[in-house]
Design an enzyme around this catalytic site. Sequence first.
Site, PDB file in Angstrom:
ATOM      1  N   THR A   1      18.084  -0.883   1.228  1.00 33.75           N
ATOM      2  CA  THR A   1      18.205  -1.635  -0.027  1.00 33.75           C
ATOM      3  C   THR A   1      19.001  -0.822  -1.046  1.00 33.75           C
ATOM      4  O   THR A   1      19.980  -1.306  -1.620  1.00 33.75           O
ATOM      5  CB  THR A   1      16.801  -1.930  -0.622  1.00 33.75           C
ATOM      6  OG1 THR A   1      16.015  -2.577   0.381  1.00 33.75           O
ATOM      7  CG2 THR A   1      16.887  -2.795  -1.852  1.00 33.75           C
TER       8      THR A   1
ATOM      9  N   ASP B   1      12.428   3.563   1.412  1.00 35.77           N
ATOM     10  CA  ASP B   1      11.847   3.537   2.748  1.00 35.77           C
ATOM     11  C   ASP B   1      12.991   3.831   3.737  1.00 35.77           C
ATOM     12  O   ASP B   1      13.355   4.987   3.927  1.00 35.77           O
ATOM     13  CB  ASP B   1      11.200   2.157   2.929  1.00 35.77           C
ATOM     14  CG  ASP B   1      10.369   2.020   4.185  1.00 35.77           C
ATOM     15  OD1 ASP B   1       9.906   3.039   4.695  1.00 35.77           O
ATOM     16  OD2 ASP B   1      10.162   0.889   4.648  1.00 35.77           O
TER      17      ASP B   1
HETATM   18  P1  IMP Z   1      14.168   0.067   2.179  1.00 37.50           P
HETATM   19  O1  IMP Z   1      15.376  -0.827   2.027  1.00 37.50           O
HETATM   20  O2  IMP Z   1      13.688   0.086   3.600  1.00 37.50           O
HETATM   21  O3  IMP Z   1      14.377   1.444   1.630  1.00 37.50           O
HETATM   22  O4  IMP Z   1      12.976  -0.657   1.422  1.00 37.50           O
HETATM   23  C1  IMP Z   1      12.768  -0.500   0.093  1.00 37.50           C
HETATM   24  C2  IMP Z   1      11.920  -1.619  -0.450  1.00 37.50           C
HETATM   25  O5  IMP Z   1      10.899  -2.009   0.477  1.00 37.50           O
HETATM   26  C3  IMP Z   1      11.181  -1.145  -1.678  1.00 37.50           C
HETATM   27  O6  IMP Z   1      11.937  -1.370  -2.846  1.00 37.50           O
HETATM   28  C4  IMP Z   1       9.909  -1.958  -1.624  1.00 37.50           C
HETATM   29  O7  IMP Z   1      10.108  -3.199  -2.250  1.00 37.50           O
HETATM   30  C5  IMP Z   1       9.660  -2.189  -0.170  1.00 37.50           C
HETATM   31  N1  IMP Z   1       8.680  -1.232   0.382  1.00 37.50           N
HETATM   32  C6  IMP Z   1       8.914  -0.247   1.285  1.00 37.50           C
HETATM   33  N2  IMP Z   1       7.794   0.427   1.592  1.00 37.50           N
HETATM   34  C7  IMP Z   1       6.809  -0.132   0.846  1.00 37.50           C
HETATM   35  C8  IMP Z   1       5.392   0.142   0.709  1.00 37.50           C
HETATM   36  O8  IMP Z   1       4.793   1.046   1.327  1.00 37.50           O
HETATM   37  N3  IMP Z   1       4.732  -0.655  -0.165  1.00 37.50           N
HETATM   38  C9  IMP Z   1       5.322  -1.654  -0.879  1.00 37.50           C
HETATM   39  N4  IMP Z   1       6.637  -1.932  -0.786  1.00 37.50           N
HETATM   40  C10 IMP Z   1       7.374  -1.191   0.067  1.00 37.50           C
END
Ligand code: IMP
Length: 185
Positions: A111, A107
């Site tokens: 993370t 996203d």
């Molecule tokens: P980031 O650190 O913003 O890239 O978030 C990644 C994490 O957020 C993923 O590993 C998911 O656990 C969670 N996540 C982000 N978008 C979604 C979604 O649309 N559905 C479910 N989990 C999500």
Amino acid sequence: MRDYHEFLAEILISEKQLNRRIGDLGRQISKDYQDSTNLVLVCILRGGVMFLTDLMRQITVPHAIEFMAVESYGAGNRESSGQIRISHDLNTDIFDRDVILVEDIIDSGRTLNSVLELLCARKPKSIEVCTLLDKFDRREVEVPVKYVGFIIPNEFVFGYGLDLDDLYRNLPFVGVVDEEKYRAG
Ligand code: IMP
Ligand code: MG
């Protein structure tokens, strides 16, 4: 417990589409790593589990699997802060090994960026990222991703390992949440 039909806006990726694409990814990885002697797939719990188990069955190169669980703090349940804490670490050393990080979705990229930094410090021989889903438009942190299943629009999705407030990971497809209907329930 609520039936998901109450708040499913649409099926974004069907079981058939998932199978086909994961077959492609498995073949590509098998080709790219045909000379690797110590490949390890590292799955980020819990969202990546279903993807890992389907993907590994499509990979013909011998490989190990490992799991890592991370919690990100200071964020709501629809966003991540990027500040992570490892709640379950790998059981083996990845020094001098070929690592593929298996993720459910990228996203903001926060993370993954933190996990990559952490794992790179352990000096693997190589490290690449394989994500099933990529919400490309949401990216805030640049992360190198070699294998992508599907680029998806900026909508909250669930199913096929991805949760909606901890539930519905078991669904065999990736669906879009109708947030209004979900909140109304
Ligand atoms: P980031 O650190 O913003 O890239 O978030 C990644 C994490 O957020 C993923 O590993 C998911 O656990 C969670 N996540 C982000 N978008 C979604 C979604 O649309 N559905 C479910 N989990 C999500
Ligand atoms: Mg996740």
